[in-house]
Design a protein around this motif. Sequence first.
Motif, PDB file in Angstrom:
ATOM      1  N   ILE A  74      31.859  52.987  30.435  1.00 37.85           N
ATOM      2  CA  ILE A  74      31.184  54.250  30.728  1.00 37.85           C
ATOM      3  C   ILE A  74      32.169  55.273  31.294  1.00 37.85           C
ATOM      4  O   ILE A  74      32.118  56.451  30.949  1.00 37.85           O
ATOM      5  CB  ILE A  74      29.989  54.019  31.665  1.00 37.85           C
ATOM      6  CG1 ILE A  74      28.850  53.359  30.868  1.00 37.85           C
ATOM      7  CG2 ILE A  74      29.521  55.321  32.294  1.00 37.85           C
ATOM      8  CD1 ILE A  74      27.648  52.983  31.684  1.00 37.85           C
ATOM      9  N   ALA A  75      33.073  54.815  32.140  1.00 34.76           N
ATOM     10  CA  ALA A  75      34.080  55.728  32.690  1.00 34.76           C
ATOM     11  C   ALA A  75      34.929  56.337  31.580  1.00 34.76           C
ATOM     12  O   ALA A  75      35.249  57.533  31.610  1.00 34.76           O
ATOM     13  CB  ALA A  75      34.952  54.995  33.702  1.00 34.76           C
ATOM     14  N   GLU A  76      35.279  55.536  30.591  1.00 34.79           N
ATOM     15  CA  GLU A  76      36.078  56.035  29.472  1.00 34.79           C
ATOM     16  C   GLU A  76      35.299  57.040  28.636  1.00 34.79           C
ATOM     17  O   GLU A  76      35.819  58.096  28.275  1.00 34.79           O
ATOM     18  CB  GLU A  76      36.546  54.862  28.596  1.00 34.79           C
ATOM     19  CG  GLU A  76      37.560  53.973  29.280  1.00 34.79           C
ATOM     20  CD  GLU A  76      37.886  52.720  28.477  1.00 34.79           C
ATOM     21  OE1 GLU A  76      37.119  52.354  27.557  1.00 34.79           O
ATOM     22  OE2 GLU A  76      38.911  52.088  28.780  1.00 34.79           O
ATOM     23  N   ALA A  79      34.668  60.351  30.677  1.00 36.27           N
ATOM     24  CA  ALA A  79      35.899  61.118  30.911  1.00 36.27           C
ATOM     25  C   ALA A  79      36.225  61.989  29.716  1.00 36.27           C
ATOM     26  O   ALA A  79      36.771  63.082  29.861  1.00 36.27           O
ATOM     27  CB  ALA A  79      37.063  60.180  31.217  1.00 36.27           C
ATOM     28  N   LEU A  80      35.855  61.526  28.523  1.00 33.44           N
ATOM     29  CA  LEU A  80      36.131  62.264  27.295  1.00 33.44           C
ATOM     30  C   LEU A  80      34.914  63.031  26.773  1.00 33.44           C
ATOM     31  O   LEU A  80      35.023  63.798  25.823  1.00 33.44           O
ATOM     32  CB  LEU A  80      36.617  61.292  26.217  1.00 33.44           C
ATOM     33  CG  LEU A  80      37.946  60.617  26.522  1.00 33.44           C
ATOM     34  CD1 LEU A  80      38.192  59.473  25.548  1.00 33.44           C
ATOM     35  CD2 LEU A  80      39.082  61.623  26.469  1.00 33.44           C
ATOM     36  N   GLY A  81      33.756  62.785  27.363  1.00 38.39           N
ATOM     37  CA  GLY A  81      32.548  63.455  26.902  1.00 38.39           C
ATOM     38  C   GLY A  81      32.040  62.942  25.571  1.00 38.39           C
ATOM     39  O   GLY A  81      31.513  63.703  24.764  1.00 38.39           O
ATOM     40  N   VAL A  82      32.161  61.652  25.331  1.00 38.69           N
ATOM     41  CA  VAL A  82      31.705  61.064  24.069  1.00 38.69           C
ATOM     42  C   VAL A  82      30.248  60.607  24.222  1.00 38.69           C
ATOM     43  O   VAL A  82      29.956  59.775  25.086  1.00 38.69           O
ATOM     44  CB  VAL A  82      32.591  59.864  23.651  1.00 38.69           C
ATOM     45  CG1 VAL A  82      32.090  59.264  22.343  1.00 38.69           C
ATOM     46  CG2 VAL A  82      34.046  60.280  23.537  1.00 38.69           C
ATOM     47  N   PRO A 150      37.873  62.540  34.594  1.00 31.81           N
ATOM     48  CA  PRO A 150      39.073  62.294  33.797  1.00 31.81           C
ATOM     49  C   PRO A 150      40.347  62.118  34.620  1.00 31.81           C
ATOM     50  O   PRO A 150      41.303  61.524  34.147  1.00 31.81           O
ATOM     51  CB  PRO A 150      39.169  63.519  32.885  1.00 31.81           C
ATOM     52  CG  PRO A 150      38.322  64.552  33.515  1.00 31.81           C
ATOM     53  CD  PRO A 150      37.283  63.836  34.318  1.00 31.81           C
ATOM     54  N   ASP A 151      40.337  62.587  35.848  1.00 31.97           N
ATOM     55  CA  ASP A 151      41.526  62.431  36.694  1.00 31.97           C
ATOM     56  C   ASP A 151      41.333  61.347  37.753  1.00 31.97           C
ATOM     57  O   ASP A 151      41.942  61.397  38.822  1.00 31.97           O
ATOM     58  CB  ASP A 151      41.897  63.764  37.346  1.00 31.97           C
ATOM     59  CG  ASP A 151      40.862  64.238  38.354  1.00 31.97           C
ATOM     60  OD1 ASP A 151      39.683  63.826  38.255  1.00 31.97           O
ATOM     61  OD2 ASP A 151      41.229  65.025  39.247  1.00 31.97           O
ATOM     62  N   ALA A 152      40.524  60.353  37.445  1.00 33.73           N
ATOM     63  CA  ALA A 152      40.215  59.294  38.410  1.00 33.73           C
ATOM     64  C   ALA A 152      41.469  58.596  38.924  1.00 33.73           C
ATOM     65  O   ALA A 152      41.596  58.342  40.131  1.00 33.73           O
ATOM     66  CB  ALA A 152      39.259  58.273  37.785  1.00 33.73           C
TER      67      ALA A 152
END
Length: 166
Positions: A74-76, A79-82, A150-152
């Motif tokens: 989910i974080a991935e 972060a990209l808005g998919v 995205p900058d986690a």
Amino acid sequence: LALNRIMLKSLTKLMKKPYQVVWVTGTYYYDEIQKKLADFNYGPSIKVLAYVEDMPALLPKMTCVVSRSGATSIAEFTALGVPAILIPSPNVTHNHQMKNALDLEKAGAATVIAEDDLNPNNFISSIDHILLDQKYADEMSSASKKLGVPDASDQVIKVMEEIAKK
């Protein structure tokens, strides 16, 4: 296993769609899936892979992702808005994958299908809704980006540096 099973049941309809499907079986299931597909000509719109070595290169090119709903995945995506179609694993502690998925669905970033409710009709219609309705896909993408960090890694490094200074 459940995702591979629904793909097998849906393949005949998916191969006729005007979009490409990248099906990542997992290395454990890949040989079994290949045997089941040996005499099946699913055409160029379906790409079957065992594993993706470089997911950071592939994920930004995805218009939609169908996945389990673990925190890292989910974080991935966010972060990209998919936009995502999430099928939470029922075999996890405290049903945390369902809770993760429902949070994204509530925010408008995902569609959730419980594994027990999963069938070719709701599976394919959920994919179609995102991939064939650009306005809906854009809304989901925007909602997903609002949840993403995205900058986690930069934030974690900053906190670690602050702790190290103390």
